[in-house]
Scaffold this motif. Structure first.
Motif, PDB file in Angstrom:
ATOM      1  N   PHE A  17       0.908  -0.789  -0.109  1.00 14.15           N
ATOM      2  CA  PHE A  17      -0.100   0.046  -0.664  1.00 14.15           C
ATOM      3  C   PHE A  17       1.258   1.014  -0.180  1.00 14.15           C
ATOM      4  O   PHE A  17       1.618   1.935   0.979  1.00 14.15           O
ATOM      5  CB  PHE A  17      -0.844   0.296   1.580  1.00 14.15           C
ATOM      6  N   ARG A 188      -2.290   6.757  -1.606  1.00 17.12           N
ATOM      7  CA  ARG A 188      -1.629   6.073  -1.597  1.00 17.12           C
ATOM      8  C   ARG A 188      -2.637   4.750  -2.076  1.00 17.12           C
ATOM      9  O   ARG A 188      -3.576   5.227  -1.665  1.00 17.12           O
ATOM     10  CB  ARG A 188      -1.350   5.618   0.249  1.00 17.12           C
ATOM     11  N   ARG A 297      -8.752  10.198 -13.349  1.00 18.68           N
ATOM     12  CA  ARG A 297     -10.106   9.689 -12.605  1.00 18.68           C
ATOM     13  C   ARG A 297     -10.738  10.294 -12.277  1.00 18.68           C
ATOM     14  O   ARG A 297     -12.165   9.442 -11.812  1.00 18.68           O
ATOM     15  CB  ARG A 297      -8.557   9.754 -10.738  1.00 18.68           C
ATOM     16  N   SER A 298     -10.609  11.455 -12.341  1.00 19.32           N
ATOM     17  CA  SER A 298     -12.374  12.372 -11.566  1.00 19.32           C
ATOM     18  C   SER A 298     -13.030  12.869 -13.023  1.00 19.32           C
ATOM     19  O   SER A 298     -13.804  12.196 -13.488  1.00 19.32           O
ATOM     20  CB  SER A 298     -11.854  13.908 -11.230  1.00 19.32           C
TER      21      SER A 298
ATOM     22  N   GLY B  25      -5.836   2.484   5.770  1.00 12.93           N
ATOM     23  CA  GLY B  25      -5.725   2.300   4.473  1.00 12.93           C
ATOM     24  C   GLY B  25      -5.064   1.184   4.133  1.00 12.93           C
ATOM     25  O   GLY B  25      -5.515   0.529   3.309  1.00 12.93           O
ATOM     26  N   ALA B  29      -6.664  -2.027   2.345  1.00  9.27           N
ATOM     27  CA  ALA B  29      -6.434  -2.662   1.319  1.00  9.27           C
ATOM     28  C   ALA B  29      -6.253  -3.758   0.870  1.00  9.27           C
ATOM     29  O   ALA B  29      -6.385  -4.733   0.052  1.00  9.27           O
ATOM     30  CB  ALA B  29      -5.625  -1.138   0.086  1.00  9.27           C
ATOM     31  N   VAL B  36      -9.077   0.660  -2.364  1.00 14.76           N
ATOM     32  CA  VAL B  36      -8.304   2.030  -1.266  1.00 14.76           C
ATOM     33  C   VAL B  36      -7.911   3.051  -2.150  1.00 14.76           C
ATOM     34  O   VAL B  36      -6.978   3.050  -2.421  1.00 14.76           O
ATOM     35  CB  VAL B  36      -8.710   1.492   0.413  1.00 14.76           C
ATOM     36  N   VAL B  37      -8.160   3.904  -1.250  1.00 16.28           N
ATOM     37  CA  VAL B  37      -7.550   5.360  -2.232  1.00 16.28           C
ATOM     38  C   VAL B  37      -7.230   6.642  -0.969  1.00 16.28           C
ATOM     39  O   VAL B  37      -8.356   6.722  -0.287  1.00 16.28           O
ATOM     40  CB  VAL B  37      -7.910   6.152  -3.288  1.00 16.28           C
ATOM     41  N   GLN B  38      -6.309   6.603  -0.316  1.00 18.17           N
ATOM     42  CA  GLN B  38      -5.378   7.582   0.798  1.00 18.17           C
ATOM     43  C   GLN B  38      -4.763   8.213   0.095  1.00 18.17           C
ATOM     44  O   GLN B  38      -4.396   8.532  -0.434  1.00 18.17           O
ATOM     45  CB  GLN B  38      -4.601   6.640   1.659  1.00 18.17           C
ATOM     46  N   THR B  39      -4.959  10.268   0.797  1.00 20.01           N
ATOM     47  CA  THR B  39      -5.122  10.912  -0.134  1.00 20.01           C
ATOM     48  C   THR B  39      -4.450  11.866   1.362  1.00 20.01           C
ATOM     49  O   THR B  39      -4.745  11.691   2.607  1.00 20.01           O
ATOM     50  CB  THR B  39      -5.476  11.705  -0.922  1.00 20.01           C
ATOM     51  N   VAL B  62     -11.636   3.136  -7.180  1.00 18.77           N
ATOM     52  CA  VAL B  62     -12.429   4.587  -6.524  1.00 18.77           C
ATOM     53  C   VAL B  62     -11.303   5.621  -8.009  1.00 18.77           C
ATOM     54  O   VAL B  62     -10.098   5.106  -8.127  1.00 18.77           O
ATOM     55  CB  VAL B  62     -11.884   4.880  -5.373  1.00 18.77           C
ATOM     56  N   ASN B  63     -12.824   5.891  -8.738  1.00 23.30           N
ATOM     57  CA  ASN B  63     -12.200   7.112  -9.599  1.00 23.30           C
ATOM     58  C   ASN B  63     -11.220   8.132  -8.625  1.00 23.30           C
ATOM     59  O   ASN B  63     -10.347   8.037  -8.183  1.00 23.30           O
ATOM     60  CB  ASN B  63     -13.043   7.781 -10.026  1.00 23.30           C
ATOM     61  N   ASN B  64     -12.517   9.157  -8.560  1.00 20.19           N
ATOM     62  CA  ASN B  64     -12.357  10.075  -8.021  1.00 20.19           C
ATOM     63  C   ASN B  64     -11.085  10.210  -6.476  1.00 20.19           C
ATOM     64  O   ASN B  64     -11.948   9.727  -5.527  1.00 20.19           O
ATOM     65  CB  ASN B  64     -13.550  11.306  -7.020  1.00 20.19           C
ATOM     66  N   PRO B  65     -10.011  10.276  -6.301  1.00 26.38           N
ATOM     67  CA  PRO B  65      -9.417   9.831  -4.801  1.00 26.38           C
ATOM     68  C   PRO B  65      -9.440  10.996  -3.471  1.00 26.38           C
ATOM     69  O   PRO B  65      -9.055  10.464  -2.460  1.00 26.38           O
ATOM     70  CB  PRO B  65      -7.670  10.494  -5.357  1.00 26.38           C
ATOM     71  N   LYS B  66      -9.983  12.167  -4.120  1.00 26.26           N
ATOM     72  CA  LYS B  66     -10.295  13.787  -2.733  1.00 26.26           C
ATOM     73  C   LYS B  66     -12.370  13.082  -2.617  1.00 26.26           C
ATOM     74  O   LYS B  66     -12.914  14.080  -3.281  1.00 26.26           O
ATOM     75  CB  LYS B  66      -9.358  14.510  -2.696  1.00 26.26           C
TER      76      LYS B  66
END
Lengths: 391, 180
Positions: A17, A188, A297-298, B25, B29, B36-39, B62-66
């Motif tokens: 990860f 991540r 991604r968006s 995360g 994951a 999982v996306v972690q920002t 997951v597309n949009n990460p935030k």
């Protein structure tokens, strides 16, 4: 100290990860990185930190230089001795590396420069995202010079494109810029590293010629001259001046023109091989969103949400930014009536896209440059507003 | 459990929020096999500035990460509380360190003196983030306890295993109710 741990999956692949930055250096090790010189800068510092920790374990060397100019010089010099080399920086440091980057382009020295883009100009927004260095990657160094630049949108793509960057550098004897952005660098995700047998690793061409007869810019092998190690029995001259096949300075118009033509031709003639891109649901699309790096991604999120509302949206992701490939755009499906180019800058790559699309189609930029990431909702909202205007 | 969670861990730099995000995360994951996306976002200063870690834990890509709005909000500082409380989705869960934050009562609001627990019950203030991890785990089930413990033990400095395990299980075993 490392902030991640690698596990093994059932097939023996390394899994973890990881941040984009951490994955970048791990992938560079797979590609054969042996020398890293850098000057840490947010948001790229983790690349240097992991390099310092890991390179010695792989028989490599890490050095923190006094600044970006010298770290760029160090990776160019080390590459000439036959090693695969890399440096990592962000906008302010990328500006400082430009002179020696130009030197590497002229002398055809393979190397990988990672630029994790942050808000600019100047010191700008150290911890915040941007894609403001797209044109700098192409034109930041003075004079006509060829460059390859790749841009990943996920941590898994960081792995893929870092390996690709080393391969392209060695294959084409040219510097490669890996244009990351703060979001993908600090994000991540679960990563699966490919096994050695699943990975194509390209090493530079060597000649079989007698060291006495070797020419570092020999054109008899085609456009990409074999590159022998500086300091070995192959002795040659190298300079930032325009040079002949032996590396000696020249001002003879024909030699000058031939050299510049050749170093551009070796990249431009391989644009199709260098051009990496993905298309998502473009077959029936009436609206096409074009993007690169983390905003892709968006765009995908906006596409999925828009399609649920009956909007025929497709996405074109450019993984290769430079060389710019016009063919992708001249071959777009004719149903496409609207093109939106999503960039975290004031509109840079859109200029290239507008330049190459000859048919009548509405092209607009969706630009964000306030230090924040763009969301799928923002993109979809913009698309809906535009659709509302037309109907 | 829902298929899609957006989570924000907020406070100030130095409270271990990004470490928390990494542990959660990795647990979700690698060990719970979720997408999982972690920002994270933080200011230029190393300590003291506003800081947040965000996670999206999903059963699909997951597309949009935030995240923009969140299902779960943890706040360990007053500025973070004030800034992020409007972003909580209807039906969302808010976990507040009541030893540091003045808050408004409400449904789904869980005030707990997390830092005081870490200081008094665990004996080490810096374990507050691990206590908070245990609380999130038991309250939301967004990540399994076994996965969390495994990820935690992989991330911490050697020699601190026992105190971290203690902090995690303490957080998990707390009894709490909302709307106090």
């Amino acid at each position: 100290m490392l902030f991640y741990k690698l596990y093994k999956d059932e097939q023996g692949r390394k899994v973890g990860f990881l941040q984009g930055n951490e994955a970048c250096l791990e992938a560079a090790l797979i590609a054969g990185l042996k020398f890293f010189a850098g000057y840490p800068i947010t948001p790229s510092s983790e690349i240097a930190a992991v390099a310092a920790e890991k390179l010695p374990m792989y028989g490599g060397r890490f050095i923190q230089m006094e600044d970006e100019l010298s770290s760029m010089a160090a990776i160019v010099g080390a590459s000439m001795t036959g090693k695969k080399t890399m440096t990592a920086t962000s906008g302010p440091g990328f500006s400082l590396k430009q002179e020696n980057l130009g030197y590497a382009c002229l002398n055809e020295v393979p190397c990988v420069i990672v630029n994790v883009q942050r808000g600019g100009p100047s010191t700008g927004l150290p911890t915040q995202v941007s894609q403001g260095d797209v044109m700098q990657a192409k034109w930041g160094s003075h004079g006509d010079h060829p460059i390859i630049a790749l841009s990943p949108s996920s941590v898994q793509e960081v792995v893929e494109l870092t390996i690709q960057a080393f391969n392209f550098a060695e294959q084409y004897r040219n510097p490669v810029v890996l244009l990351m952005d703060e979001t993908v660098a600090h994000m991540r995700e679960k990563i699966v590293f490919p096994l050695a047998e699943e990975t194509e690793i390209i090493n530079r061409h060597h000649s079989e010629v007698d060291p006495q007869k070797y020419k570092p810019f020999d054109t008899s092998f085609g456009d990409i001259p074999p590159f022998e190690n500086f300091g070995s029995e192959y002795r040659y001259f190298i300079t930032g001046l325009i040079h002949d096949e032996y590396g000696y300075p020249t001002t003879k118009p024909l030699e000058v023109k031939n050299l510049l033509d050749r170093i551009h031709r070796k990249i431009n003639d391989h644009t199709q091989q260098l051009s990496l891109f993905e298309q998502y649901q473009t077959e029936d699309a009436e609206t096409l969103i074009i993007s690169y790096g983390s905003p892709v991604r968006s765009c995908l999120g906006a596409m999925e949400a828009g399609r649920k509302k009956g909007m025929k949206i497709g996405v074109l992701q450019l993984k290769t930014i430079w060389p710019f490939n016009p063919e992708i755009f001249t071959k777009l499906p004719s149903k496409i009536k609207n093109i939106y180019v999503v960039e975290l800058n004031m509109g840079q790559l859109i200029l290239e896209i507008e330049r190459v699309i000859k048919r009548k189609v509405n092209i607009q930029g969706i630009n964000k440059y306030d230090g924040l990431f763009i969301s799928d909702q923002e993109i979809l909202k913009y698309l809906e507003q535009q659709q509302g205007k037309k109907s | 459990m829902k298929n899609f969670y957006e989570i924000r861990l907020s406070g100030s730099g130095g409270q271990g929020l990004i470490t928390m995000g990494m542990i959660m995360g990795e647990a979700a994951a690698l060990f719970d096999h979720k997408y999982v996306v972690q920002t994270q976002s933080y200011g230029p200063e190393a300590r003291g500035g506003a800081c947040k870690a965000e996670l999206i834990i999903s059963n699909s890509r997951v597309n949009n990460p935030k995240p923009i709005t969140v299902d779960i909000l943890l706040t360990l500082s007053q500025p973070a509380y004030d800034k992020y409380i409007p972003d909580v989705k209807p039906g969302g869960i808010v976990i507040i360190d009541s030893s540091l934050v003045k808050y408004k009562k409400g449904k789904g609001v869980y005030p707990l003196p997390i830092t005081t627990f870490a200081e008094k019950d665990i004996g080490l203030k810096v374990t507050a983030n691990v206590v908070a991890l245990g609380i999130i785990c038991s309250l939301t089930k967004v990540v399994s306890y076994n996965a969390l413990e495994r990820a935690l033990l992989n991330r911490i400095p050697p020699g601190t295993e026992n105190i971290n395990k203690k902090a995690l299980s303490f957080g998990k075993s707390l009894k709490f109710k909302d709307n106090i």
